[in-house]
Design an enzyme around this catalytic site. Structure first.
Site, PDB file in Angstrom:
ATOM      1  N   ARG A  18       0.870  -1.177   0.000  1.00 34.65           N
ATOM      2  CA  ARG A  18       0.000   0.000   0.000  1.00 34.65           C
ATOM      3  C   ARG A  18       0.912   1.233   0.000  1.00 34.65           C
ATOM      4  O   ARG A  18       2.019   1.202   0.530  1.00 34.65           O
ATOM      5  CB  ARG A  18      -0.893   0.017   1.239  1.00 34.65           C
ATOM      6  CG  ARG A  18      -1.799  -1.205   1.388  1.00 34.65           C
ATOM      7  CD  ARG A  18      -2.575  -1.149   2.690  1.00 34.65           C
ATOM      8  NE  ARG A  18      -3.459  -2.294   2.856  1.00 34.65           N
ATOM      9  CZ  ARG A  18      -3.139  -3.419   3.485  1.00 34.65           C
ATOM     10  NH1 ARG A  18      -1.919  -3.544   4.028  1.00 34.65           N
ATOM     11  NH2 ARG A  18      -3.999  -4.410   3.588  1.00 34.65           N
ATOM     12  N   LYS A  28      -1.773  -2.796   8.039  1.00 37.64           N
ATOM     13  CA  LYS A  28      -2.966  -2.379   8.768  1.00 37.64           C
ATOM     14  C   LYS A  28      -3.064  -3.109  10.099  1.00 37.64           C
ATOM     15  O   LYS A  28      -2.786  -4.302  10.189  1.00 37.64           O
ATOM     16  CB  LYS A  28      -4.218  -2.656   7.928  1.00 37.64           C
ATOM     17  CG  LYS A  28      -4.422  -1.675   6.792  1.00 37.64           C
ATOM     18  CD  LYS A  28      -5.775  -1.899   6.115  1.00 37.64           C
ATOM     19  CE  LYS A  28      -6.040  -0.837   5.057  1.00 37.64           C
ATOM     20  NZ  LYS A  28      -7.354  -1.033   4.402  1.00 37.64           N
ATOM     21  N   HIS A  39      -2.285   2.490  -6.033  1.00 39.84           N
ATOM     22  CA  HIS A  39      -3.111   1.322  -5.721  1.00 39.84           C
ATOM     23  C   HIS A  39      -3.331   0.450  -6.954  1.00 39.84           C
ATOM     24  O   HIS A  39      -3.476  -0.770  -6.839  1.00 39.84           O
ATOM     25  CB  HIS A  39      -4.448   1.763  -5.136  1.00 39.84           C
ATOM     26  CG  HIS A  39      -5.005   0.785  -4.148  1.00 39.84           C
ATOM     27  ND1 HIS A  39      -4.379   0.496  -2.947  1.00 39.84           N
ATOM     28  CD2 HIS A  39      -6.115   0.007  -4.188  1.00 39.84           C
ATOM     29  CE1 HIS A  39      -5.088  -0.407  -2.288  1.00 39.84           C
ATOM     30  NE2 HIS A  39      -6.144  -0.722  -3.023  1.00 39.84           N
ATOM     31  N   ARG A  64      -0.572  -1.899  -7.087  1.00 37.81           N
ATOM     32  CA  ARG A  64      -0.781  -2.978  -6.111  1.00 37.81           C
ATOM     33  C   ARG A  64      -1.713  -4.033  -6.707  1.00 37.81           C
ATOM     34  O   ARG A  64      -1.465  -5.230  -6.572  1.00 37.81           O
ATOM     35  CB  ARG A  64      -1.363  -2.384  -4.830  1.00 37.81           C
ATOM     36  CG  ARG A  64      -1.780  -3.397  -3.763  1.00 37.81           C
ATOM     37  CD  ARG A  64      -2.159  -2.637  -2.494  1.00 37.81           C
ATOM     38  NE  ARG A  64      -2.980  -3.405  -1.575  1.00 37.81           N
ATOM     39  CZ  ARG A  64      -2.502  -4.245  -0.644  1.00 37.81           C
ATOM     40  NH1 ARG A  64      -1.199  -4.439  -0.548  1.00 37.81           N
ATOM     41  NH2 ARG A  64      -3.315  -4.877   0.169  1.00 37.81           N
ATOM     42  N   HIS A  96      -3.899  -9.152   3.429  1.00 37.16           N
ATOM     43  CA  HIS A  96      -5.340  -9.233   3.645  1.00 37.16           C
ATOM     44  C   HIS A  96      -5.637 -10.154   4.821  1.00 37.16           C
ATOM     45  O   HIS A  96      -5.166 -11.294   4.852  1.00 37.16           O
ATOM     46  CB  HIS A  96      -6.054  -9.779   2.402  1.00 37.16           C
ATOM     47  CG  HIS A  96      -6.091  -8.818   1.260  1.00 37.16           C
ATOM     48  ND1 HIS A  96      -6.332  -9.200  -0.048  1.00 37.16           N
ATOM     49  CD2 HIS A  96      -5.911  -7.462   1.224  1.00 37.16           C
ATOM     50  CE1 HIS A  96      -6.309  -8.134  -0.830  1.00 37.16           C
ATOM     51  NE2 HIS A  96      -6.053  -7.070  -0.089  1.00 37.16           N
ATOM     52  N   TYR A 101      -9.675 -10.929  -6.906  1.00 35.22           N
ATOM     53  CA  TYR A 101      -8.719 -11.059  -7.999  1.00 35.22           C
ATOM     54  C   TYR A 101      -8.902 -12.341  -8.807  1.00 35.22           C
ATOM     55  O   TYR A 101      -8.241 -12.532  -9.816  1.00 35.22           O
ATOM     56  CB  TYR A 101      -7.290 -11.025  -7.457  1.00 35.22           C
ATOM     57  CG  TYR A 101      -6.909  -9.694  -6.861  1.00 35.22           C
ATOM     58  CD1 TYR A 101      -6.610  -8.616  -7.663  1.00 35.22           C
ATOM     59  CD2 TYR A 101      -6.869  -9.513  -5.482  1.00 35.22           C
ATOM     60  CE1 TYR A 101      -6.269  -7.384  -7.125  1.00 35.22           C
ATOM     61  CE2 TYR A 101      -6.529  -8.290  -4.932  1.00 35.22           C
ATOM     62  CZ  TYR A 101      -6.237  -7.234  -5.762  1.00 35.22           C
ATOM     63  OH  TYR A 101      -5.907  -6.021  -5.216  1.00 35.22           O
TER      64      TYR A 101
END
Length: 309
Positions: free
Chosen positions: A153, A177, A249, A252, A275, A284
């Site tokens: 990110r 995150k 992004h 990414r 994730h 995806y």
């Protein structure tokens, strides 16, 4: 109570600054609406008040995803009030989330990424530039290489320490995150681009004192995401990639999509992207459809027998 909620999210859950700012904007917007409605502020809102607020967002044309994000912030806020015994109920409990249409992520083809990488590399190597221009083009080249090689990110990229270039390992640790750490790959070309950029900073003592791999012009902190996005779009425009089709992004997404197109396992891509839930990565799988169809057609016994008829 909004301040108390944000303090809890920061202290107990380690929420990032961007997350806290987003919560603040959403909750303060709801609070203004409810006070104008005469509901006495957000902390005193009832279910009907919150439903009216969300319906107002829909009427203003807010996307379902934006409505859902604000409802999520409201739910967490009222859970906090309940846990702190400020309220004995949660007025968001019976409010349904708006239905979101999950679109496919935009990504670039491998050919487009190759053009972007080649343009950034060529511009970084061109002579007859001022020192500031040389640093900027070298930084843009390194940014493109890093984004496509790692799938980071942009917020993770700007916080990278300069020390990651001191090691020769093909992976490095990044904190994503929620403060969760993960290993991400670092290609030789990305490492070399990063080293070439850092060499241009060696003559400035401030660069040695700044811990970030990509510092801002004053060396007081990391370079702003908006600056990197601007330079990336400008480079893309010079190789025929429309500005609306290119962002950090998007690279990414290209990282994940191209891995899957070339046979990577979905679980591996999930770990590389950071994730928490595999369902997030499954968006995806659209890129796997043709490959899976060809695989089944070639190897499944029933498909093979059908081909023989």
């Amino acid at each position: 109570m909004i301040e108390a909620f944000l303090e809890m999210m920061s202290a107990e859950r380690g929420a990032a600054l961007n997350t806290l700012q987003s919560y603040r904007r959403d909750l303060e917007d709801a609070d203004r609406f409810l006070r104008a409605r005469g509901a006495g502020g957000l902390h005193a809102a009832q279910t009907a008040d919150l439903s009216a607020y969300l319906h107002g967002l829909e009427a203003q044309g807010f996307a379902a995803s934006s409505q859902a994000r604000r409802l999520s912030a409201l739910r967490q806020f009222f859970r906090f009030l309940f846990a702190e015994n400020v309220r004995s109920d949660n007025p968001t409990g019976v409010i349904s989330s708006p239905k979101k249409q999950r679109g496919l992520p935009r990504h670039l083809s491998m050919e487009a990424v190759s053009r972007l990488l080649e343009t950034a590399r060529r511009e970084a190597l061109e002579g007859k530039k001022s020192p500031a221009q040389a640093r900027r083009t070298a930084r843009t080249h390194a940014i493109v290489e890093f984004l496509y090689a790692t799938g980071l990110r942009i917020s993770e990229l700007t916080r990278l320490p300069a020390t990651i270039l001191h090691r020769e390992e093909p992976f490095f640790m990044v904190k994503g995150k929620g403060g969760k750490e993960r290993l991400v790959p670092l290609s030789d070309s990305a490492r070399h681009a990063g080293q070439a950029y850092r060499m241009l900073l060696e003559g400035d003592e401030r660069a040695r004192q700044c811990p970030f791999l990509f510092p801002d012009d004053s060396f007081s902190g990391p370079v702003a995401r908006q600056v990197l996005a601007r330079d990336l779009k400008a480079t893309g425009a010079r190789c025929g990639i429309a500005a609306e089709s290119l962002s950090p992004h998007v690279l990414r997404h290209a990282f994940a999509t191209h891995l899957l197109e070339n046979g990577a396992d979905l679980r591996v891509v999930q770990q590389l992207l950071g994730h928490a839930d595999i369902s997030t990565t499954q968006i995806y799988t659209h890129v796997m459809d043709e490959r899976l169809h060809a695989l089944v057609s070639a190897h499944h016994p029933l498909a093979a027998s059908g081909n023989r008829q």
